[in-house]
Write a protein that holds these residues in place. Structure first.
Motif, short mmCIF file in Angstrom:
data_model
loop_
_atom_site.label_atom_id
_atom_site.label_comp_id
_atom_site.label_asym_id
_atom_site.label_seq_id
_atom_site.Cartn_x
_atom_site.Cartn_y
_atom_site.Cartn_z
N PRO A 34 8.38 12.11 -3.37
CA PRO A 34 7.83 10.74 -3.36
C PRO A 34 8.81 9.70 -3.89
O PRO A 34 8.84 8.57 -3.40
N ALA B 31 0.82 -1.22 0.00
CA ALA B 31 0.00 0.00 0.00
C ALA B 31 0.85 1.27 0.00
O ALA B 31 0.57 2.21 -0.74
N THR B 32 1.89 1.30 0.83
CA THR B 32 2.71 2.51 0.92
C THR B 32 3.36 2.85 -0.42
O THR B 32 3.34 4.01 -0.86
N GLU B 33 3.93 1.83 -1.08
CA GLU B 33 4.59 2.06 -2.35
C GLU B 33 3.61 2.52 -3.42
O GLU B 33 3.91 3.41 -4.22
N VAL B 34 2.42 1.93 -3.43
CA VAL B 34 1.42 2.31 -4.44
C VAL B 34 0.94 3.74 -4.21
O VAL B 34 0.75 4.51 -5.17
N LYS B 35 0.76 4.13 -2.96
CA LYS B 35 0.32 5.49 -2.67
C LYS B 35 1.38 6.51 -3.09
O LYS B 35 1.07 7.55 -3.69
N LEU B 36 2.64 6.22 -2.79
CA LEU B 36 3.71 7.13 -3.17
C LEU B 36 3.85 7.21 -4.69
O LEU B 36 4.05 8.28 -5.26
N GLY C 250 1.44 6.62 -6.87
CA GLY C 250 0.28 7.36 -7.36
C GLY C 250 0.46 8.86 -7.21
O GLY C 250 0.13 9.63 -8.12
N LEU C 251 1.01 9.27 -6.06
CA LEU C 251 1.28 10.70 -5.85
C LEU C 251 2.29 11.21 -6.87
O LEU C 251 2.12 12.29 -7.45
#
Length: 563
Positions: free
Chosen positions: A500, A412-417, A419-420
């Motif tokens: 990011p 989740a953390t990697e995908v959020k970063l 995406g940002l």
């Protein structure tokens, strides 16, 4: 040289850069190159650091932001007081506050957007100390961020990703300075001007006319302008000026220089993660998209210019020669334009505002897909790796298992970063474009009405938001509105992705790799290359297509045909 042989020479040169420059860069950043140690070591002592003092991603990012902030302040100060400084034979006064802000933000973010004519605005000292210095510093900083995310993949359970100050010094000393020096000698040898003498004054006795010809320290600035994917030239017309780009050889050398380091970084990536095939896969995605855009732009510029047709010149066998330099021709000008806009260079050897609507659209959309094919020095590499993380995540969803990239689980953390990192640029560009077309101060900028005028606004803010710096040329940018919002646009486009990317590097470096299994999605396969290309095109296409359809697309259809 015919266009076919131009392509052949370009491919051979870039293949050599990929293998040998890439290998050399790996040795530099792994600390195995020391021939300038007598310069390198005192710099570390002055900075109070050393290669052994590594930083967490937060300290690394903090050093980057502080250094960049100080650089903006120093560059701004030089421009504001240039009238009182030496090396100013034309006695040019201080640059206005808004333009100084825009220019300082531009050169420190590797954008090199220019709302001014260099020969009429900047003193020699401002060009050399204020601007050319940043053309060395900012690509070195871009490589630092790329190294941060690459080390994230290559390290196991590590709290650090390197040392920002060491990486920056090594990039400038061992890579940028030597190559730019050799390239600068070639430019000067071919006829580029490089002098500190004042402008030449020529008096035409027969007609009673006096002409002032601007000269200056141009040749070596031209070399780092291209090598560092900077793009900011000494003269207002950039690489179309014979004092900057005098021959076909320097034109080809310019294209090679602006592609060399971004291409070589894919080898650096593969070598540092222990699998050169991974770098080849990323390079293949870059090459496929780049080749398609070159073909698209060349085909568009081989069409007759519709405005010239409307004026009565129906037969145009050479295609759209409006705004092109005769010494370069249509195909090479289109190649130069695509290479410049698909890196973060932004230099120009022709007038982009005179391209056909679809030809200009090829340049515009090349920036909109994130400048990752191959992108700028460093910035192309870390941005395409962000796209690769999203591609791996989607691939993992398709096979029904936790996605992994180079043995690191993408959670989740990697995908959020990621995406940002992919969304911050289009959000900023489209939001600021909406403001510009809504306010009177923005609408008075373009010199053309209708869809072409909208394209001029969109192109300018896309160029600045992507840290490209190329201009359509039809927008009056030296206004308080465009200077201020352009500076904000450039800062968001630079640091909104860098931070990011470094955070991703830190998160990945702390992880331990997991062994590949039977269901692991291979990231060195043709399927992954296709998925990565699809992610790049879909994100750029879905985000920007409505805006593009209001500009170059509708303008082209207004002439009654697409091609």
């Amino acid at each position: 040289m015919g266009f076919f042989w131009t392509i052949v020479v370009l491919l051979v040169a870039l293949a050599l850069c990929w293998r040998y420059l890439g290998s050399y860069m790996v040795a530099v950043y792994e600390g195995r190159v020391h021939y300038l140690g007598f310069i390198e070591r005192p710099i570390y002592r002055l900075l109070g650091t050393s290669p052994e003092k590594e930083q967490t991603w937060k300290r690394y990012a903090g050093s980057l932001v502080v250094f960049s902030g100080l650089s903006i302040g120093l560059t701004y100060l030089i421009l504001r007081v240039q009238g009182s400084l030496p090396l100013n034979p034309q006695h040019l006064g201080a640059v206005s506050p808004a333009l100084s802000w825009n220019t300082a933000s531009s050169f420190v973010t590797n954008t090199n957007w220019q709302n001014y004519g260099g020969e009429e605005t900047m003193s020699y000292l401002s060009q050399m100390i204020g601007l050319t210095v940043q053309q060395f510093v900012t690509p070195a900083v871009g490589i630092c961020v790329a190294l941060g995310i690459i080390r994230g993949f290559s390290r196991k359970g590590s709290p650090t990703i390197g040392n920002f100050w060491v990486d920056t010094v090594r990039g400038m000393l061992y890579i940028l300075f030597p190559i730019a020096t050799v390239a600068g000698l070639i430019f000067v040898g071919q006829g580029a001007i490089d002098t500190l003498s004042g402008p030449a004054h020529i008096h035409d006795v027969l007609n009673g006319v006096t002409q002032t010809i601007a000269v200056g320290p141009v040749g070596f600035m031209e070399a780092i302008k291209q090598l560092g994917t900077n793009g900011g030239g000494f003269f207002n017309i950039n690489s179309a000026h014979p004092f900057e780009n005098p021959t076909g050889l320097t034109n080809l050398l310019s294209i090679i220089l602006l592609l060399a380091i971004p291409v070589a970084l894919t080898y650096v990536f593969g070598k540092m993660v222990g699998a050169v095939r991974q770098g080849v896969a990323v390079l293949a995605a870059m090459v496929i998209i780049f080749g398609c855009w070159v073909g698209f732009a060349v085909a568009a510029e081989h069409q007759p210019n519709p405005a010239v047709q409307a004026a009565g010149l129906i037969h145009q066998p050479a295609g759209n020669t409006e705004g092109k330099e005769v010494r370069f021709g249509v195909p090479s000008s289109a190649l130069f334009g695509v290479a410049s806009t698909q890196t973060s260079t932004g230099s120009a050897d022709s007038a982009y505002d005179s391209f056909t609507p679809i030809g200009g659209g090829a340049l515009l959309t090349g920036m909109m897909i994130g400048e990752v094919t191959p992108g700028g020095v460093g910035s192309g590499m870390y941005t395409i790796l962000i796209y690769a993380i999203i591609a791996v995540f989607l691939g993992g969803l398709m096979v029904g298992r936790t996605p992994e990239y180079l043995g690191k689980k993408i959670q989740a953390t990697e995908v959020k970063l990621a995406g940002l990192g992919t969304l911050v640029m289009p959000i900023a560009v489209l939001a600021i474009t909406a403001v510009a077309v809504s306010l009177h101060a923005g609408r008075v900028g373009p010199e053309n009405a209708g869809p072409h005028g909208f394209t001029e606004i969109l192109y300018a803010l896309t160029s600045q938001g992507n840290n490209n710096g190329s201009a359509f040329g039809g927008l009056t940018g030296d206004t308080t509105f465009y200077n201020i919002v352009g500076g904000v646009d450039m800062l968001i486009g630079r640091f909104g992705i860098m931070i990011p990317a470094l955070a991703l590097g830190g998160v990945l470096a702390a992880k331990h790799p997991v062994p590949a299994g039977a269901g692991t999605f291979r990231t060195d396969s043709p399927m992954f290359i296709g998925l990565l290309i699809g992610v790049i095109l879909i994100i750029g296409g879905l985000t920007f297509f409505p805006a593009v359809s209001l500009g170059p697309v509708v303008e082209q259809f207004s002439h009654g045909k697409f091609f």
